[in-house]
Scaffold this motif. Sequence first.
Motif, PDB file in Angstrom:
ATOM      1  N   LEU A   1     -11.237  24.229 -17.682  1.00 13.21           N
ATOM      2  CA  LEU A   1     -10.990  22.795 -17.643  1.00 13.21           C
ATOM      3  C   LEU A   1     -10.298  22.425 -16.338  1.00 13.21           C
ATOM      4  CD1 LEU A   1     -10.615  19.930 -19.045  1.00 13.21           C
ATOM      5  CD2 LEU A   1      -8.414  20.825 -19.869  1.00 13.21           C
ATOM      6  N   LEU A   2     -10.796  21.389 -15.682  1.00 12.63           N
ATOM      7  CA  LEU A   2     -10.135  20.833 -14.500  1.00 12.63           C
ATOM      8  C   LEU A   2      -9.416  19.550 -14.903  1.00 12.63           C
ATOM      9  CD1 LEU A   2      -9.601  20.623 -11.427  1.00 12.63           C
ATOM     10  CD2 LEU A   2     -11.802  19.425 -11.236  1.00 12.63           C
ATOM     11  N   ILE A   3      -8.126  19.467 -14.594  1.00 11.36           N
ATOM     12  CA  ILE A   3      -7.348  18.260 -14.883  1.00 11.36           C
ATOM     13  C   ILE A   3      -6.945  17.631 -13.560  1.00 11.36           C
ATOM     14  CG2 ILE A   3      -5.263  17.316 -15.940  1.00 11.36           C
ATOM     15  CD1 ILE A   3      -5.342  19.584 -17.951  1.00 11.36           C
ATOM     16  N   ASN A   4      -7.406  16.401 -13.335  1.00  6.32           N
ATOM     17  CA  ASN A   4      -7.046  15.675 -12.120  1.00  6.32           C
ATOM     18  C   ASN A   4      -5.798  14.841 -12.392  1.00  6.32           C
ATOM     19  OD1 ASN A   4      -7.438  14.512  -9.448  1.00  6.32           O
ATOM     20  ND2 ASN A   4      -8.010  12.645 -10.525  1.00  6.32           N
ATOM     21  N   GLY A   5      -4.688  15.233 -11.749  1.00  6.48           N
ATOM     22  CA  GLY A   5      -3.412  14.584 -12.010  1.00  6.48           C
ATOM     23  C   GLY A   5      -2.632  15.335 -13.058  1.00  6.48           C
ATOM     24  N   ALA A   6      -2.421  16.619 -12.828  1.00 12.32           N
ATOM     25  CA  ALA A   6      -1.921  17.510 -13.876  1.00 12.32           C
ATOM     26  C   ALA A   6      -0.406  17.583 -13.985  1.00 12.32           C
ATOM     27  CB  ALA A   6      -2.479  18.924 -13.662  1.00 12.32           C
TER      28      ALA A   6
ATOM     29  N   SER B   1       3.981  27.247 -13.706  1.00 10.00           N
ATOM     30  CA  SER B   1       4.903  27.535 -14.813  1.00 10.00           C
ATOM     31  C   SER B   1       4.343  27.080 -16.154  1.00 10.00           C
ATOM     32  CB  SER B   1       6.262  26.865 -14.565  1.00 10.00           C
ATOM     33  OG  SER B   1       6.212  25.471 -14.810  1.00 10.00           O
ATOM     34  N   LEU B   2       3.419  26.101 -16.117  1.00  5.15           N
ATOM     35  CA  LEU B   2       2.798  25.607 -17.352  1.00  5.15           C
ATOM     36  C   LEU B   2       1.553  26.409 -17.730  1.00  5.15           C
ATOM     37  CD1 LEU B   2       2.966  21.730 -16.789  1.00  5.15           C
ATOM     38  CD2 LEU B   2       4.626  23.207 -17.950  1.00  5.15           C
ATOM     39  N   GLY B   3       1.098  27.258 -16.809  1.00  2.50           N
ATOM     40  CA  GLY B   3      -0.079  28.074 -17.100  1.00  2.50           C
ATOM     41  C   GLY B   3      -1.345  27.628 -16.410  1.00  2.50           C
ATOM     42  N   ALA B   4      -1.236  26.687 -15.461  1.00  2.00           N
ATOM     43  CA  ALA B   4      -2.413  26.196 -14.747  1.00  2.00           C
ATOM     44  C   ALA B   4      -2.515  26.827 -13.371  1.00  2.00           C
ATOM     45  CB  ALA B   4      -2.356  24.676 -14.610  1.00  2.00           C
ATOM     46  N   GLU B   5      -3.731  26.797 -12.808  1.00  5.31           N
ATOM     47  CA  GLU B   5      -3.972  27.209 -11.433  1.00  5.31           C
ATOM     48  C   GLU B   5      -4.046  25.942 -10.586  1.00  5.31           C
ATOM     49  OE1 GLU B   5      -7.315  30.112 -11.251  1.00  5.31           O
ATOM     50  OE2 GLU B   5      -7.166  30.026 -13.450  1.00  5.31           O
ATOM     51  N   PRO B   6      -3.093  25.741  -9.656  1.00  4.47           N
ATOM     52  CA  PRO B   6      -3.038  24.472  -8.935  1.00  4.47           C
ATOM     53  C   PRO B   6      -3.969  24.402  -7.741  1.00  4.47           C
ATOM     54  CG  PRO B   6      -1.179  25.845  -8.319  1.00  4.47           C
ATOM     55  CD  PRO B   6      -1.938  26.612  -9.364  1.00  4.47           C
ATOM     56  N   VAL B   7      -4.477  23.194  -7.479  1.00  4.22           N
ATOM     57  CA  VAL B   7      -5.195  22.896  -6.250  1.00  4.22           C
ATOM     58  C   VAL B   7      -4.693  21.546  -5.744  1.00  4.22           C
ATOM     59  CG1 VAL B   7      -7.289  24.177  -6.826  1.00  4.22           C
ATOM     60  CG2 VAL B   7      -7.110  21.782  -7.472  1.00  4.22           C
ATOM     61  N   ALA B   8      -4.763  21.326  -4.449  1.00  6.53           N
ATOM     62  CA  ALA B   8      -4.360  20.045  -3.871  1.00  6.53           C
ATOM     63  C   ALA B   8      -5.439  19.002  -4.146  1.00  6.53           C
ATOM     64  CB  ALA B   8      -4.138  20.186  -2.369  1.00  6.53           C
ATOM     65  N   TYR B   9      -5.009  17.764  -4.370  1.00 11.12           N
ATOM     66  CA  TYR B   9      -5.984  16.693  -4.532  1.00 11.12           C
ATOM     67  C   TYR B   9      -6.345  16.129  -3.157  1.00 11.12           C
ATOM     68  CZ  TYR B   9      -1.687  13.850  -4.386  1.00 11.12           C
ATOM     69  OH  TYR B   9      -0.482  13.292  -4.037  1.00 11.12           O
ATOM     70  N   GLY B  10      -7.316  15.209  -3.144  1.00  6.82           N
ATOM     71  CA  GLY B  10      -7.726  14.602  -1.886  1.00  6.82           C
ATOM     72  C   GLY B  10      -9.059  15.138  -1.386  1.00  6.82           C
TER      73      GLY B  10
ATOM     74  N   VAL C   1     -11.970  10.047  -8.204  1.00 10.25           N
ATOM     75  CA  VAL C   1     -12.660  11.327  -8.000  1.00 10.25           C
ATOM     76  C   VAL C   1     -13.723  11.613  -9.058  1.00 10.25           C
ATOM     77  CG1 VAL C   1     -10.684  12.335  -6.806  1.00 10.25           C
ATOM     78  CG2 VAL C   1     -10.928  12.658  -9.280  1.00 10.25           C
ATOM     79  N   LEU C   2     -14.127  10.620  -9.826  1.00 11.61           N
ATOM     80  CA  LEU C   2     -15.112  10.887 -10.885  1.00 11.61           C
ATOM     81  C   LEU C   2     -16.409  11.493 -10.343  1.00 11.61           C
ATOM     82  CD1 LEU C   2     -14.660   7.867 -13.334  1.00 11.61           C
ATOM     83  CD2 LEU C   2     -13.731  10.194 -13.507  1.00 11.61           C
ATOM     84  N   PRO C   3     -16.948  11.058  -9.204  1.00 13.60           N
ATOM     85  CA  PRO C   3     -18.172  11.715  -8.694  1.00 13.60           C
ATOM     86  C   PRO C   3     -17.972  13.210  -8.455  1.00 13.60           C
ATOM     87  CG  PRO C   3     -17.840   9.626  -7.583  1.00 13.60           C
ATOM     88  CD  PRO C   3     -16.590   9.883  -8.382  1.00 13.60           C
TER      89      PRO C   3
ATOM     90  N   PHE D   1     -10.960   2.948 -15.751  1.00  9.54           N
ATOM     91  CA  PHE D   1     -11.902   2.216 -16.596  1.00  9.54           C
ATOM     92  C   PHE D   1     -13.119   1.755 -15.786  1.00  9.54           C
ATOM     93  CE2 PHE D   1     -13.341  -1.778 -18.639  1.00  9.54           C
ATOM     94  CZ  PHE D   1     -13.744  -1.240 -19.856  1.00  9.54           C
ATOM     95  N   ALA D   2     -12.868   1.198 -14.606  1.00 15.25           N
ATOM     96  CA  ALA D   2     -13.976   0.708 -13.784  1.00 15.25           C
ATOM     97  C   ALA D   2     -14.889   1.851 -13.352  1.00 15.25           C
ATOM     98  CB  ALA D   2     -13.433  -0.024 -12.554  1.00 15.25           C
ATOM     99  N   GLY D   3     -14.284   2.987 -12.969  1.00 19.68           N
ATOM    100  CA  GLY D   3     -15.076   4.138 -12.573  1.00 19.68           C
ATOM    101  C   GLY D   3     -15.900   4.699 -13.721  1.00 19.68           C
TER     102      GLY D   3
END
Length: 300
Positions: A139-144, A177-186, A212-214, A232-234
């Motif tokens: 799972l990818l979470i944008n804004g984690a 620390s929460l168990g996720a693998e981080p990546v930078a946004y942008g 970033v929906l696309p 919502f608009a996206g």
Amino acid sequence: MKAVRFNQFGGPEVLGIVDLPDPHPGPGQVRIAVRAAGVNPSDWKKRKGLMDRELPQMLGHEAAGVVDELGEGVADVAVGDRVFGFSGEGAAQAELAVLDHYAPIPASLDFPGAAALPAAIETATRALDQLGVGSGSTLLINGASGSVGSAAVQLAVVRGTRVIGTASPANHEYLRSLGAEPVAYGSGLVGRVRVLAPDGVDEALDVAGSGVLPELIELTGGTEHVVTVADFAGAQRYGVTFSRGDAGRAVHVLAEIGELIEAGRFSLPVAQTFPLAEIAEAHRVSEDGHVRGKLVLLVG
């Protein structure tokens, strides 16, 4: 009772503390003497007239406190019990609040910690349920790193899911620390995610609403594998599911979260607390958008 209310749309200065009649619970509801109430981005969006258009409006969907009145048919809690939950009327930022859905406060939590939970864990659980997130998926979470994002990270990890989360570099260690693998946004997000998951990801959850929906659709292989709670608009533009509570809320998580908290498998930090009288400042901090954890009002 004293409660937060605004009579016109505008900036934080339109918020006031007013005296209102005490509410009373209906069948299946409880009333609490509020000790703490959560602050959410939806609060300032309502204040600015971006959501509900009626006036005047009260605020607050989540609170924690002590039960002081029972509605007809309520037998699972007693007067004097510590509970947290949802105000269906959206009027929890007050000295008294009627809760439609509630659960006992986990023994290790104080009132601010409990008030921080309901909206974040319900939103996260609802989105994970809609995506069908489960064991063995990625799972990818944008804004984690925000309250909903960090809740979603932990709840997905509990399900046995591999989680990749976007955040600013300053929050990468927190995500680990929460168990996720981080990546930078942008710009370049797709490439950075593919370094960790060359074949893409199974599902994606957009919490940040950062356009970033696309990219999420590209990484998952289809719109049916993407849910947003913030754009919502996206969602309309790209055919992605926009998760909202009126489609069915995941209130079951209120009763489930205590076991995870007591087992050390879930936590949601309170970033900052404010007295009820400083509600305007709480809105300014929330609208600024750089909060890791939850903003909470202290009442009583």
